[in-house]
Design a protein around this motif. Sequence first.
Motif, PDB file in Angstrom:
ATOM      1  N   GLY A 101       0.791  -1.238   0.000  1.00 47.71           N
ATOM      2  CA  GLY A 101       0.000   0.000   0.000  1.00 47.71           C
ATOM      3  C   GLY A 101       0.804   1.258   0.000  1.00 47.71           C
ATOM      4  N   ALA A 102       2.116   1.174  -0.015  1.00 48.98           N
ATOM      5  CA  ALA A 102       2.961   2.369   0.016  1.00 48.98           C
ATOM      6  C   ALA A 102       3.294   2.806  -1.390  1.00 48.98           C
ATOM      7  N   GLY A 103       3.171   4.109  -1.633  1.00 50.90           N
ATOM      8  CA  GLY A 103       3.512   4.656  -2.943  1.00 50.90           C
ATOM      9  C   GLY A 103       4.633   5.662  -2.821  1.00 50.90           C
ATOM     10  N   PHE A 104       5.587   5.594  -3.698  1.00 43.75           N
ATOM     11  CA  PHE A 104       6.734   6.499  -3.685  1.00 43.75           C
ATOM     12  C   PHE A 104       6.750   7.281  -4.984  1.00 43.75           C
ATOM     13  N   PRO A 105       7.090   8.553  -4.968  1.00 42.47           N
ATOM     14  CA  PRO A 105       7.146   9.344  -6.197  1.00 42.47           C
ATOM     15  C   PRO A 105       8.340   8.915  -7.049  1.00 42.47           C
ATOM     16  N   PRO A 106       8.193   8.991  -8.365  1.00 36.20           N
ATOM     17  CA  PRO A 106       9.304   8.590  -9.252  1.00 36.20           C
ATOM     18  C   PRO A 106      10.594   9.360  -8.979  1.00 36.20           C
ATOM     19  N   ALA A 107      10.481  10.640  -8.590  1.00 38.72           N
ATOM     20  CA  ALA A 107      11.695  11.426  -8.339  1.00 38.72           C
ATOM     21  C   ALA A 107      12.529  10.836  -7.220  1.00 38.72           C
ATOM     22  N   LEU A 108      11.851  10.200  -6.238  1.00 38.80           N
ATOM     23  CA  LEU A 108      12.580   9.620  -5.125  1.00 38.80           C
ATOM     24  C   LEU A 108      13.230   8.296  -5.519  1.00 38.80           C
ATOM     25  N   LEU A 109      12.646   7.598  -6.507  1.00 35.23           N
ATOM     26  CA  LEU A 109      13.148   6.282  -6.920  1.00 35.23           C
ATOM     27  C   LEU A 109      14.124   6.367  -8.083  1.00 35.23           C
ATOM     28  N   ALA A 110      14.385   7.573  -8.586  1.00 35.02           N
ATOM     29  CA  ALA A 110      15.347   7.714  -9.690  1.00 35.02           C
ATOM     30  C   ALA A 110      16.761   7.600  -9.131  1.00 35.02           C
ATOM     31  N   ARG A 111      17.550   6.673  -9.657  1.00 34.52           N
ATOM     32  CA  ARG A 111      18.883   6.409  -9.124  1.00 34.52           C
ATOM     33  C   ARG A 111      19.810   7.621  -9.319  1.00 34.52           C
ATOM     34  N   ASN A 112      19.589   8.360 -10.416  1.00 31.25           N
ATOM     35  CA  ASN A 112      20.459   9.508 -10.669  1.00 31.25           C
ATOM     36  C   ASN A 112      20.091  10.722  -9.817  1.00 31.25           C
ATOM     37  N   ALA A 113      18.968  10.642  -9.083  1.00 29.54           N
ATOM     38  CA  ALA A 113      18.554  11.755  -8.215  1.00 29.54           C
ATOM     39  C   ALA A 113      18.944  11.541  -6.763  1.00 29.54           C
ATOM     40  N   VAL A 114      19.567  10.411  -6.461  1.00 30.05           N
ATOM     41  CA  VAL A 114      19.945  10.119  -5.077  1.00 30.05           C
ATOM     42  C   VAL A 114      21.103  11.030  -4.650  1.00 30.05           C
ATOM     43  N   ARG A 115      20.978  11.615  -3.474  1.00 29.18           N
ATOM     44  CA  ARG A 115      22.009  12.502  -2.934  1.00 29.18           C
ATOM     45  C   ARG A 115      22.633  11.887  -1.689  1.00 29.18           C
ATOM     46  N   ASP A 116      23.888  12.273  -1.470  1.00 25.67           N
ATOM     47  CA  ASP A 116      24.600  11.822  -0.278  1.00 25.67           C
ATOM     48  C   ASP A 116      25.167  13.056   0.436  1.00 25.67           C
ATOM     49  N   PRO A 117      24.700  13.392   1.620  1.00 25.16           N
ATOM     50  CA  PRO A 117      23.733  12.633   2.428  1.00 25.16           C
ATOM     51  C   PRO A 117      22.330  12.759   1.862  1.00 25.16           C
ATOM     52  N   PRO A 118      21.438  11.854   2.287  1.00 26.18           N
ATOM     53  CA  PRO A 118      20.075  11.840   1.754  1.00 26.18           C
ATOM     54  C   PRO A 118      19.336  13.137   2.053  1.00 26.18           C
ATOM     55  N   GLN A 119      18.583  13.628   1.055  1.00 25.16           N
ATOM     56  CA  GLN A 119      17.772  14.837   1.194  1.00 25.16           C
ATOM     57  C   GLN A 119      16.294  14.455   1.232  1.00 25.16           C
ATOM     58  N   PRO A 120      15.545  14.890   2.249  1.00 25.44           N
ATOM     59  CA  PRO A 120      14.139  14.472   2.372  1.00 25.44           C
ATOM     60  C   PRO A 120      13.257  15.134   1.328  1.00 25.44           C
ATOM     61  N   GLN A 121      12.222  14.451   0.937  1.00 26.82           N
ATOM     62  CA  GLN A 121      11.198  14.968   0.031  1.00 26.82           C
ATOM     63  C   GLN A 121       9.838  14.732   0.665  1.00 26.82           C
ATOM     64  N   VAL A 122       8.901  15.642   0.399  1.00 26.89           N
ATOM     65  CA  VAL A 122       7.549  15.539   0.953  1.00 26.89           C
ATOM     66  C   VAL A 122       6.574  15.446  -0.214  1.00 26.89           C
ATOM     67  N   TRP A 123       5.634  14.532  -0.075  1.00 28.13           N
ATOM     68  CA  TRP A 123       4.588  14.392  -1.081  1.00 28.13           C
ATOM     69  C   TRP A 123       3.309  13.941  -0.407  1.00 28.13           C
ATOM     70  N   HIS A 124       2.220  13.987  -1.143  1.00 26.02           N
ATOM     71  CA  HIS A 124       0.920  13.571  -0.634  1.00 26.02           C
ATOM     72  C   HIS A 124       0.438  12.372  -1.445  1.00 26.02           C
TER      73      HIS A 124
END
Length: 465
Positions: A101-124
């Motif tokens: 039942g969990a849905g994640f936005p594509p921007a969060l699952l894009a491997r090229n968008a991953v940052r170190d350290p991780p940056q939080p994102q908020v969605w509805h």
Amino acid sequence: MKHRGKSITWRLTLLFASASTAVLLALGLVIGKTVEQHFVEQDMDLMTGKLHLAGHLLEKVQTRADLDALPAQLDDALVGHHDLAIVVRSATDQTLFATPGAGFPPALLARNAVRDPPQPQVWHEAHQSGEQPRRGVSALLPTGIPGEPPVLVAVAVDITHHEHFMASFRRTLWLFVAVAAALAGLLGWAAVRRGLAPLQAIRQGAAGVTASRLDYRLAVDAVPDELAELAQTLNDMLARLEDSFARLKDFSSDLAHELRTPISNLMTETQVALTRARSPEEYREVLASNAEEYERLARMVGDMLFLAQADNGLVVPSREPVDLAHEVRELFDFFDALAEEKSLQLSLTGSGQVSGDKLMLRRALANLISNAIRHTPAGGRIRVRIEASGSGTTLAIENSGEPIAPEHMSRIFDRFYRADPSRHRSNEGAGLGLAITRSIVQAHGGEISVRSTADGVSFEIRLAR
């Protein structure tokens, strides 16, 4: 009706309320941002902990069989964390594990968008009960399988209760700010009214000042320090007004007295002359006596007109060289007969020249010399001393005799003022000579002063060259 500006009370109250509201708003915004940042950090600590747990489990994966067992281990790790959701995706975007039942936005699952350290994102996220807000992070974590590329792990947390809390906090904050602003305005109004109470007292006191009640003075010690100077200034103004009104009252009384005497003499002599028929010689004597009184009235009116013009700056002397010593010698010759009657010794020392109106300066000197002759006892002396310097010329007229009492010194140049009213006689003038002298000296830009000692009196004139 003339428009009146807003009152000081209204302005200060508005300023106080506005300042208090601005401070409370700024404080509320700072507190709101701080609380919100605290929730973000709290969520980040939770999600970072789960990422570390997932990374620890992935490091233990040595074979494909271990990788197949990973979902069960992650499922056990999420027991009791209903607000958490995790998704694990391989390098080929194959979902290895996902919270139901969990849905994640594509921007969060894009491997090229991953940052170190991780940056939080908020969605509805859309649900049947409505939109569910989430905050999530993602990271690339290596496995223990040699040559296997890292997998993408995304962790999200439900922040519904956080947003509910912040919404409630903001409502409470705005309500508190509104109430506090109203209370601040009310307290500010009360404080301003209390602070301006001394001004009301000053206003009420000043409203009671009339021409017959100029002796009122404000209590300087009873007002705040900020208003003490204002109160003292008003008191000084009232003192000047009282003194001016007193002088005006005395002047009016003296003027009426001075005019009454010659007018009474004229009426009496005329009425007596009309009581019976008289010879031409007797009528001639009455007319001659009346002419003397008319001359006295004319001199008094002329002197009053001159003083009135001087008070309004209308006396503008002409400028020509004036030899003061020459003028004094001529006046000595003019008053020689009067001086001989009293056996007075007249002397002159020094010389000096000034630029001024010769006739006006001669009139001023004549008034002073005549005054000295009148008040010097028989056998006394009158000495005129002239001293010239680079800044100007000083002329002093000194006469022996009784000194002037200290209480008369400040008023010696007032109109109709006499230090000894009992010595008033018709042949002594109307008491305007010294006032006219001062006006003439001031019209020439000079100064006149009087000094009294046990040996006599000295009038000193200082004129620019």
